[in-house]
Write an enzyme that holds these catalytic residues in place. Sequence first.
Site, PDB file in Angstrom:
ATOM      1  N   GLU A  63       0.835  -1.208   0.000  1.00  0.00           N
ATOM      2  CA  GLU A  63       0.000   0.000   0.000  1.00  0.00           C
ATOM      3  C   GLU A  63       0.868   1.255   0.000  1.00  0.00           C
ATOM      4  OE1 GLU A  63      -4.071  -1.453   2.186  1.00  0.00           O
ATOM      5  OE2 GLU A  63      -2.303  -1.177   3.442  1.00  0.00           O
ATOM      6  N   GLU A  83      -4.369  -9.516   3.604  1.00  0.00           N
ATOM      7  CA  GLU A  83      -5.224  -9.193   4.750  1.00  0.00           C
ATOM      8  C   GLU A  83      -6.455 -10.077   4.896  1.00  0.00           C
ATOM      9  OE1 GLU A  83      -2.911  -5.379   4.056  1.00  0.00           O
ATOM     10  OE2 GLU A  83      -3.674  -7.059   2.880  1.00  0.00           O
TER      11      GLU A  83
END
Length: 211
Positions: A63, A83
């Site tokens: 990210e 995730e």
Amino acid sequence: MTGAGGRAFCSGGDLKTYMPWRRQLAQEGNESTISFGGMTLPHEITKPVIAAIQGYCIAGGLELAMACDIRLSTADSKFGLAEVRWGVLPGGGGTQRLPRLVPVGYALEMILTGESITAQRAEQIGLVNRIVEAGDLLDTAFKVAQRIVENGPLAVQAAKKAVQQGLSAALQDGLTLEAALQRQLLQSEDAQEGLKAFAERRSPVFKGVAS
């Protein structure tokens, strides 16, 4: 932007400490946007940012890399958003930036399976700009940065703004923004110097002066 050492660019937050803390915040109603030092927030960063990636670029690390403008990678790097494997989603911009960088199907495959991809695959789908030798990674990043620095600073900032804001707008709105930014640039001292330098067959000397 690069990682310390060669094993990882960044492997994200510690699931044993960071995510329990985030869960507690959510339960208390105090959950806030993940920012990674402000890099992944929707703020406008006018300066170009280059990520020099070696090793694992996972979860929050990916990210962070996706918040950069240009991504260079070594062949041994790995990329992934794992995730969902742990019951949460990529909350630092992963679900929003990845589909803007690669085709949606590829983005969904990475996000929904949680599986990592190789540097070669990342290059194929457009997640990284190019793969370079490990010993050349930082030199290549600095060369790209130097090439950008040689250009008109106002033009670089305006071009980045046009691209970033245009991506979230309708084509006509993006074209209107582009035209407005071009008008501003044409009135700048930098534009005058650039055109003069071209006519005189010399390198321009930009000062970053708007008018």
